[in-house]
Design a protein around this motif. Structure first.
Motif, PDB file in Angstrom:
ATOM      1  N   TYR A  58      25.195  43.265  39.117  1.00 23.46           N
ATOM      2  CA  TYR A  58      25.648  44.517  40.261  1.00 23.46           C
ATOM      3  C   TYR A  58      24.832  44.724  41.189  1.00 23.46           C
ATOM      4  N   THR A  77      25.960  44.038  45.706  1.00 20.83           N
ATOM      5  CA  THR A  77      25.684  45.081  46.670  1.00 20.83           C
ATOM      6  C   THR A  77      25.524  44.869  48.226  1.00 20.83           C
ATOM      7  N   SER A  78      24.270  44.629  48.390  1.00 23.51           N
ATOM      8  CA  SER A  78      23.817  44.112  49.657  1.00 23.51           C
ATOM      9  C   SER A  78      22.701  43.442  49.652  1.00 23.51           C
ATOM     10  N   ALA A 135      19.767  45.983  49.508  1.00 21.67           N
ATOM     11  CA  ALA A 135      19.448  46.383  48.047  1.00 21.67           C
ATOM     12  C   ALA A 135      18.760  45.501  47.292  1.00 21.67           C
ATOM     13  N   LYS A 160      30.133  44.236  52.845  1.00 26.79           N
ATOM     14  CA  LYS A 160      28.782  44.175  52.797  1.00 26.79           C
ATOM     15  C   LYS A 160      27.904  42.711  53.233  1.00 26.79           C
TER      16      LYS A 160
END
Length: 465
Positions: free
Chosen positions: A140, A144-145, A148, A330
């Motif tokens: 996960y 995201t990016s 992150a 992203k």
């Protein structure tokens, strides 16, 4: 090389120098130090200190070559893209896929170690449960990016670096504060069979294990494709990473050996936890086990990132399905991330079938791709420097010293270590690696034909030339 940079456009240049350093530290300070060090100690005895010192020397030479080439070509394809340009496309293809599989399998190594660490608190819970839980969280985060990912890695790396510094200070307090037991001290380095109880051979074999501990320092070259101002950030991060790793490894292992008899080392639990237990500090062993768990998660996170970016590069070069080259809004290659989780599923199966030896098995098969990639970095540097100077390339802010002699020395050392594994318990590395290269070689003509069919006729001559 401009074509290669254009192929990999879309990735966000959001990583700062401190994040680059922590990412590489996070990848390198994982189970190789906290759990694999036990295997290295039982192989070489106290002479493992020399093994780690020689391993650090090899990585020093590697970083010298890699920093020069990465500053010249800061792409996520990194050494794979460089090998393609300066040697030939087939070599670049082998390097990319071998590095990809190395990190995919290394993710499996880390997650196998996580199952070992969790037994400290939950001895009766099957390891596969923890593999599923922690893997889901890290997938996960990677989905995201990149920012992150960089933030997560920075703070997780900070936790384990702080723990290592604390461990070094604790050892110094024990020895210099007059709290050492009679059976502790430098005498443990020579007490039981001498400094080299298994002779030169044991020390030499342990170098191979030590290199697994350093695996991840090269990740800075991969992150260069998403780094701000790579000319400044990459060399600075490489130097800081290597210096800190060398100090941490040699000091911590030296302290460990002076506190715990070397014959007590193993992989059933971390030697660090054994040290804390022996010092009788209430609750400290549980805290250390948590730190080590954090280290494995951090390292696993970095390796998942590296394998994802290398698969993205392969796809952008038409050497893997196009779906692995597509980016999310992203800027994350989700398809490449999905295929790079294969190591997690393999680790889960191995853990279920070989619960007591899954770590050593996964480590053995993961090391081929890493050592082969490092070897090809040295070879690529020989081609790179000659062609760069001949073509009148710009003056680079960092340059490998001792070229070509130190470059050749690094290549010979790595090749020798690879051959050595055939005569050790790590024979699985070559048993996996040689068929892997043969399979890649067999598939290459098919991929090449597919690539040519996708290129317009007026572009084919340019590609061939």
């Amino acid at each position: 090389m401009e074509d290669k940079n254009a192929q990999e456009k879309g990735l966000k240049r959001a990583l700062k120098t401190n994040q680059l350093t922590m990412i590489a530290m996070g990848c390198a300070i994982g189970t190789g130090l906290f759990l694999g060090s036990g295997m290295a100690i039982s192989t070489a005895g106290p002479g493992v200190i020399l093994s780690y010192a020689i391993g650090a020397l090899i990585v020093l030479l590697l970083m010298g070559c890699l920093s020069e080439m990465t500053v010249a070509h800061p792409t996520s394809g990194s050494f794979g893209t460089i090998a393609e340009k300066y040697i030939n496309p087939f070599t670049g293809y082998l390097v990319r896929y071998s590095y990809w599989i190395a990190n995919v399998l290394a993710v499996g190594v880390e997650v196998s170690a996580i199952a070992v660490y969790m037994k400290y608190w939950f001895p009766h819970v099957p390891g596969i449960v923890w593999i599923v839980i922690f893997s889901s969280v890290l997938i996960y985060i990677n989905a995201t990016s990149v920012n992150a990912f960089g933030t997560f890695e920075y703070w997780f790396s900070m936790i384990k670096i702080s723990a290592i510094i604390g461990f070094i200070l604790l050892g110094a307090y024990v020895f210099f504060g007059g709290h050492a037991e009679p059976n502790m001290g430098p005498k443990n380095l020579v007490n039981d069979g001498g400094f080299l109880p298994f002779g030169f051979w044991g020390m030499w074999v342990a170098i191979f294990i030590s290199l697994f501990s350093f695996l991840g320092t090269e990740l800075i070259a991969v992150t260069a494709g998403e780094a701000k101002d790579p000319d400044v950030a990459v060399p600075k991060a490489l130097k800081a990473t290597l210096f800190r790793l060398s100090i941490f490894y040699i000091l911590t292992i030296g302290i460990m050996l002076m506190i715990v008899p070397w014959r007590s080392a193993g992989v059933e639990e971390s030697p660090f936890v054994k040290v804390i237990e022996l010092l009788n500090i209430p609750g400290a062993s549980g805290i250390m086990n948590f730190v080590i768990l954090t280290a494995a998660l951090s390292s696993m996170n970095s390796q998942l990132y590296a394998s994802t970016r290398m698969m993205f590069s392969l796809s952008q070069g038409n050497q893997a399905p196009a779906v692995f080259g597509k980016l999310s809004k992203k800027g994350v290659p989700l398809g490449a991330l999905a295929i790079s989780t294969l190591g997690i599923f393999l680790a889960a199966m191995v853990n279920a079938l070989l619960p007591d030896s899954s770590y050593a098995f996964m480590m053995g098969i993961s090391m081929f791709g890493a050592i082969f990639t490092w070897f090809m970095v040295f070879v690529s540097h020989l081609f790179f420097r000659r062609k760069w100077e001949k073509s009148g390339g710009r003056k680079l802010p960092v340059k490998m010293l001792g070229y070509p002699y130190l470059t050749i020395a690094g290549a010979i050392l790595l090749l020798s270590l690879m051959i050595t594994t055939w005569f050790t318990g790590f024979k699985i590395m070559l048993q996996f690696g040689i068929p892997w290269l043969l399979c890649l070689t067999a598939v290459y003509p098919i991929l090449k034909k597919r690539t040519m069919n996708q290129i317009p006729n007026d572009e084919i001559k340019k590609k061939i030339n």
